[in-house]
Design a protein around this motif. Structure first.
Motif, PDB file in Angstrom:
ATOM      1  N   LEU A  51      -1.061   1.483  11.339  1.00 26.55           N
ATOM      2  CA  LEU A  51      -2.023   1.181  10.632  1.00 26.55           C
ATOM      3  C   LEU A  51      -2.037  -0.313  10.279  1.00 26.55           C
ATOM      4  O   LEU A  51      -3.340  -0.972  10.258  1.00 26.55           O
ATOM      5  N   LEU A  52      -1.010  -1.014  10.361  1.00 28.60           N
ATOM      6  CA  LEU A  52      -0.745  -2.398  10.198  1.00 28.60           C
ATOM      7  C   LEU A  52      -1.179  -3.080  11.280  1.00 28.60           C
ATOM      8  O   LEU A  52      -1.960  -4.121  11.170  1.00 28.60           O
ATOM      9  N   ARG A  53      -0.710  -2.582  12.532  1.00 27.51           N
ATOM     10  CA  ARG A  53      -0.964  -3.219  13.683  1.00 27.51           C
ATOM     11  C   ARG A  53      -2.491  -3.000  13.975  1.00 27.51           C
ATOM     12  O   ARG A  53      -3.171  -4.157  14.479  1.00 27.51           O
ATOM     13  N   SER A  54      -3.160  -2.174  13.705  1.00 23.77           N
ATOM     14  CA  SER A  54      -4.536  -1.901  13.930  1.00 23.77           C
ATOM     15  C   SER A  54      -5.455  -3.057  12.933  1.00 23.77           C
ATOM     16  O   SER A  54      -6.588  -2.972  13.416  1.00 23.77           O
ATOM     17  N   ALA A  55      -4.803  -3.460  11.886  1.00 24.32           N
ATOM     18  CA  ALA A  55      -5.370  -4.514  11.233  1.00 24.32           C
ATOM     19  C   ALA A  55      -5.006  -6.073  11.618  1.00 24.32           C
ATOM     20  O   ALA A  55      -5.476  -6.657  10.739  1.00 24.32           O
ATOM     21  N   GLY A  56      -4.465  -6.077  12.548  1.00 23.51           N
ATOM     22  CA  GLY A  56      -4.101  -7.392  13.032  1.00 23.51           C
ATOM     23  C   GLY A  56      -2.528  -8.036  12.541  1.00 23.51           C
ATOM     24  O   GLY A  56      -2.369  -9.127  12.784  1.00 23.51           O
ATOM     25  N   PHE A  57      -1.816  -6.939  12.018  1.00 27.78           N
ATOM     26  CA  PHE A  57      -0.592  -7.555  11.425  1.00 27.78           C
ATOM     27  C   PHE A  57       0.464  -7.449  12.538  1.00 27.78           C
ATOM     28  O   PHE A  57       0.511  -6.650  13.352  1.00 27.78           O
ATOM     29  N   GLU A  58       1.462  -8.321  12.734  1.00 29.55           N
ATOM     30  CA  GLU A  58       2.358  -8.635  13.539  1.00 29.55           C
ATOM     31  C   GLU A  58       3.808  -8.620  13.073  1.00 29.55           C
ATOM     32  O   GLU A  58       3.877  -9.356  12.007  1.00 29.55           O
ATOM     33  N   PRO A  59       4.855  -7.886  13.613  1.00 27.99           N
ATOM     34  CA  PRO A  59       6.204  -8.178  12.960  1.00 27.99           C
ATOM     35  C   PRO A  59       6.778  -9.478  13.074  1.00 27.99           C
ATOM     36  O   PRO A  59       6.751 -10.177  14.164  1.00 27.99           O
ATOM     37  N   VAL A  60       7.337  -9.894  11.688  1.00 35.68           N
ATOM     38  CA  VAL A  60       8.088 -11.154  11.750  1.00 35.68           C
ATOM     39  C   VAL A  60       9.388 -11.203  11.204  1.00 35.68           C
ATOM     40  O   VAL A  60       9.946 -12.383  11.227  1.00 35.68           O
ATOM     41  N   ARG A  61       9.721 -10.245  10.527  1.00 33.23           N
ATOM     42  CA  ARG A  61      10.983 -10.205   9.658  1.00 33.23           C
ATOM     43  C   ARG A  61      11.710  -8.747   9.311  1.00 33.23           C
ATOM     44  O   ARG A  61      10.822  -7.916   9.085  1.00 33.23           O
ATOM     45  N   GLU A  62      12.872  -8.868   9.606  1.00 32.89           N
ATOM     46  CA  GLU A  62      13.596  -7.440   9.482  1.00 32.89           C
ATOM     47  C   GLU A  62      14.355  -7.507   8.292  1.00 32.89           C
ATOM     48  O   GLU A  62      15.300  -8.303   8.005  1.00 32.89           O
ATOM     49  N   LEU A  63      14.537  -6.161   7.460  1.00 27.15           N
ATOM     50  CA  LEU A  63      15.231  -6.158   6.319  1.00 27.15           C
ATOM     51  C   LEU A  63      16.119  -5.231   6.556  1.00 27.15           C
ATOM     52  O   LEU A  63      15.561  -3.905   6.732  1.00 27.15           O
ATOM     53  N   LEU A  64      17.342  -5.181   6.233  1.00 27.03           N
ATOM     54  CA  LEU A  64      18.396  -4.034   6.358  1.00 27.03           C
ATOM     55  C   LEU A  64      18.861  -3.667   4.960  1.00 27.03           C
ATOM     56  O   LEU A  64      19.113  -4.248   4.101  1.00 27.03           O
ATOM     57  N   LEU A  85       0.706  -1.357   0.019  1.00 24.66           N
ATOM     58  CA  LEU A  85       0.143  -0.022   0.031  1.00 24.66           C
ATOM     59  C   LEU A  85       0.818   1.067   0.026  1.00 24.66           C
ATOM     60  O   LEU A  85       1.520   1.554   0.731  1.00 24.66           O
ATOM     61  N   VAL A  86       0.680   2.128  -0.860  1.00 18.48           N
ATOM     62  CA  VAL A  86       1.389   3.417  -1.032  1.00 18.48           C
ATOM     63  C   VAL A  86       0.463   4.634  -1.234  1.00 18.48           C
ATOM     64  O   VAL A  86      -0.320   4.300  -1.900  1.00 18.48           O
ATOM     65  N   VAL A  87       0.714   5.653  -0.461  1.00 19.20           N
ATOM     66  CA  VAL A  87      -0.094   6.804  -0.526  1.00 19.20           C
ATOM     67  C   VAL A  87       0.935   7.921  -0.895  1.00 19.20           C
ATOM     68  O   VAL A  87       2.183   8.000  -0.507  1.00 19.20           O
ATOM     69  N   ARG A  88       0.504   8.889  -1.779  1.00 20.69           N
ATOM     70  CA  ARG A  88       1.423   9.860  -2.176  1.00 20.69           C
ATOM     71  C   ARG A  88       1.603  10.753  -0.848  1.00 20.69           C
ATOM     72  O   ARG A  88       0.739  11.075  -0.276  1.00 20.69           O
ATOM     73  N   PRO A  89       2.884  10.928  -1.075  1.00 20.33           N
ATOM     74  CA  PRO A  89       3.564  11.586   0.309  1.00 20.33           C
ATOM     75  C   PRO A  89       2.721  12.733   0.585  1.00 20.33           C
ATOM     76  O   PRO A  89       2.545  13.158   1.890  1.00 20.33           O
ATOM     77  N   THR A  90       2.331  13.874  -0.330  1.00 21.33           N
ATOM     78  CA  THR A  90       1.811  14.889  -0.014  1.00 21.33           C
ATOM     79  C   THR A  90       0.343  14.848   0.575  1.00 21.33           C
ATOM     80  O   THR A  90      -0.361  15.753   0.982  1.00 21.33           O
ATOM     81  N   GLU A  91      -0.338  13.583   0.394  1.00 24.90           N
ATOM     82  CA  GLU A  91      -1.648  13.430   0.780  1.00 24.90           C
ATOM     83  C   GLU A  91      -1.783  12.409   1.835  1.00 24.90           C
ATOM     84  O   GLU A  91      -2.937  11.930   2.319  1.00 24.90           O
ATOM     85  N   ARG A  92      -0.621  12.273   2.708  1.00 22.35           N
ATOM     86  CA  ARG A  92      -0.752  11.449   3.803  1.00 22.35           C
ATOM     87  C   ARG A  92      -1.338  11.888   4.836  1.00 22.35           C
ATOM     88  O   ARG A  92      -1.375  13.407   5.147  1.00 22.35           O
ATOM     89  N   GLY A  93      -1.864  11.190   6.106  1.00 20.60           N
ATOM     90  CA  GLY A  93      -2.436  11.588   7.263  1.00 20.60           C
ATOM     91  C   GLY A  93      -3.910  12.138   7.063  1.00 20.60           C
ATOM     92  O   GLY A  93      -4.443  12.923   7.871  1.00 20.60           O
ATOM     93  N   LYS A  94      -4.390  11.615   5.749  1.00 26.48           N
ATOM     94  CA  LYS A  94      -5.993  12.158   5.681  1.00 26.48           C
ATOM     95  C   LYS A  94      -6.883  11.062   5.770  1.00 26.48           C
ATOM     96  O   LYS A  94      -8.090  11.112   5.141  1.00 26.48           O
ATOM     97  N   GLY A  95      -6.291   9.888   5.911  1.00 21.43           N
ATOM     98  CA  GLY A  95      -7.192   8.560   6.031  1.00 21.43           C
ATOM     99  C   GLY A  95      -7.136   7.703   4.523  1.00 21.43           C
ATOM    100  O   GLY A  95      -8.073   6.717   4.701  1.00 21.43           O
ATOM    101  N   ILE A  96      -6.484   8.314   3.651  1.00 24.58           N
ATOM    102  CA  ILE A  96      -6.609   7.619   2.235  1.00 24.58           C
ATOM    103  C   ILE A  96      -5.812   6.108   2.511  1.00 24.58           C
ATOM    104  O   ILE A  96      -6.565   5.274   1.921  1.00 24.58           O
ATOM    105  N   GLY A  97      -4.895   5.995   3.150  1.00 26.87           N
ATOM    106  CA  GLY A  97      -4.190   4.598   3.431  1.00 26.87           C
ATOM    107  C   GLY A  97      -5.179   3.858   3.877  1.00 26.87           C
ATOM    108  O   GLY A  97      -5.203   2.494   3.671  1.00 26.87           O
ATOM    109  N   ARG A  98      -5.853   4.190   5.209  1.00 28.47           N
ATOM    110  CA  ARG A  98      -6.663   3.342   6.035  1.00 28.47           C
ATOM    111  C   ARG A  98      -7.830   2.971   5.089  1.00 28.47           C
ATOM    112  O   ARG A  98      -8.297   1.821   5.308  1.00 28.47           O
ATOM    113  N   ALA A  99      -8.461   3.718   4.564  1.00 32.42           N
ATOM    114  CA  ALA A  99      -9.619   3.392   3.493  1.00 32.42           C
ATOM    115  C   ALA A  99      -9.023   2.518   2.518  1.00 32.42           C
ATOM    116  O   ALA A  99      -9.923   1.484   2.150  1.00 32.42           O
ATOM    117  N   LEU A 100      -7.868   2.476   1.795  1.00 32.88           N
ATOM    118  CA  LEU A 100      -7.650   1.545   0.867  1.00 32.88           C
ATOM    119  C   LEU A 100      -7.246   0.170   1.396  1.00 32.88           C
ATOM    120  O   LEU A 100      -7.530  -0.801   0.894  1.00 32.88           O
TER     121      LEU A 100
END
Length: 300
Positions: free
Chosen positions: A105-118, A62-77
């Motif tokens: 956002l991910l945690r609110s949808a039931g996602f839990e951390p499992v893997r780290e990428l460097l 999920l990718v939201v245009r940087p200038t439009e973040r914080g407006k609930g667009i990502g949560r809706a999508l």
């Protein structure tokens, strides 16, 4: 909202959102493998005026245009993505870099951390020193450039797919690369055949076999040149002879003529052997990203 269930390409608007997010965040928001899956119709693409989402094969982006973040667009999508048929299976998603909003956002949808990428980076000023300290290629091996169009090039491509699958057998993305995926990557604008180097055995019972490879990705934009160690792999049956360290040296030598402004690579945080190898060459951690997992919501 438009939806392309068998997308043959990414629309100009979708590519623009990806470009803006990459510039703003300092890292691509969607992997090359995920984009290949979209263009090949293996994942569904959802487009909004200021956001895009992909889902399929057990992954979600999920990718939201940087200038439009914080407006609930990502949560809706995200709600739309999780309402699709593909969301009933186990799902994985990335939060790139230090991104509290994506994490929440991910945690609110039931996602839990499992893997780290460097993401590791090497100071271009240290490139010559790293090359000078690199390990030599073991005796009985020869490095060749990939040669599309030449006699035997199809064998080279098939060799790469086979060794890549063996080297990354436990890797959820890289290990699944098919011949079609390989061919698609070689048609990308950044691809240069000379930057795909193949190490073949030249003696003994395994003469003529591909033992390992290294692939450099170079992207030029304006006066800036970014080089990335796209992937380096060694057939596990050739492990333990220093071939991986030697191929890292080959990688650095291949990068040098590009005169890079940035040198990077990505590696899983729990791949301690690879992290140590790159650290010895002077790479340092530049960014940490986290993958999150959401359990299947109903039986498949």
């Amino acid at each position: 909202m438009t939806e392309a269930t068998q997308a043959a390409y990414l629309s100009p608007d979708a590519r623009k959102i990806l470009e803006e997010a990459t510039h703003h965040d300092g890292t691509p928001p969607v992997s090359d493998q995920a984009l290949l899956a979209v263009t090949q119709g293996r994942r569904r693409l959802f487009e909004e005026p200021d956001a895009i989402g992909t889902i399929g094969e057990g992954e979600l982006d999920l990718v939201v245009r940087p200038t439009e973040r914080g407006k609930g667009i990502g949560r809706a999508l995200l709600r739309t993505l999780l309402a699709s048929d593909e969301a009933s299976t186990e799902l994985r998603a990335w939060a790139h870099g230090e991104n509290p909003a994506a994490t929440a956002l991910l945690r609110s949808a039931g996602f839990e951390p499992v893997r780290e990428l460097l993401r590791l980076a090497l100071d271009p000023a240290a490139l010559d020193k790293a090359i000078g300290a690199a390990r030599r290629l073991p005796e009985g091996f020869e490095v060749r450039a990939y040669s599309p169009g030449a006699e035997g090039h199809a064998d080279q491509a098939d060799d790469w797919v086979r060794v890549n699958a063996a080297a990354f057998a436990s890797h959820p993305e890289q290990g699944q690369m098919s011949r079609a995926d390989f061919d698609a990557l070689t048609r990308e604008p950044w691809f240069a055949a000379d930057d795909l180097r193949l190490a073949y055995a030249t003696s003994g019972e395994r003469q003529g076999e591909l033992a390992g490879f290294t692939w450099v990705k170079t992207v030029r934009e304006g006066n800036t040149t970014d080089t990335e160690l796209y992937v380096l792999g060694v057939d596990p049956t050739f492990a333990g002879i220093g071939l991986g360290a030697a191929l890292l040296g080959e990688t650095l030598r291949q990068m040098a003529p590009h005169r890079p402004n940035r040198i990077t690579l990505y590696v899983d945080g729990d791949n301690t052997n690879a992290v140590a190898l790159y650290a010895r060459a002077g790479f340092v951690v530049e960014q940490r990203s986290m993958q999150y997992l959401r359990a299947a919501t109903r039986p498949r």
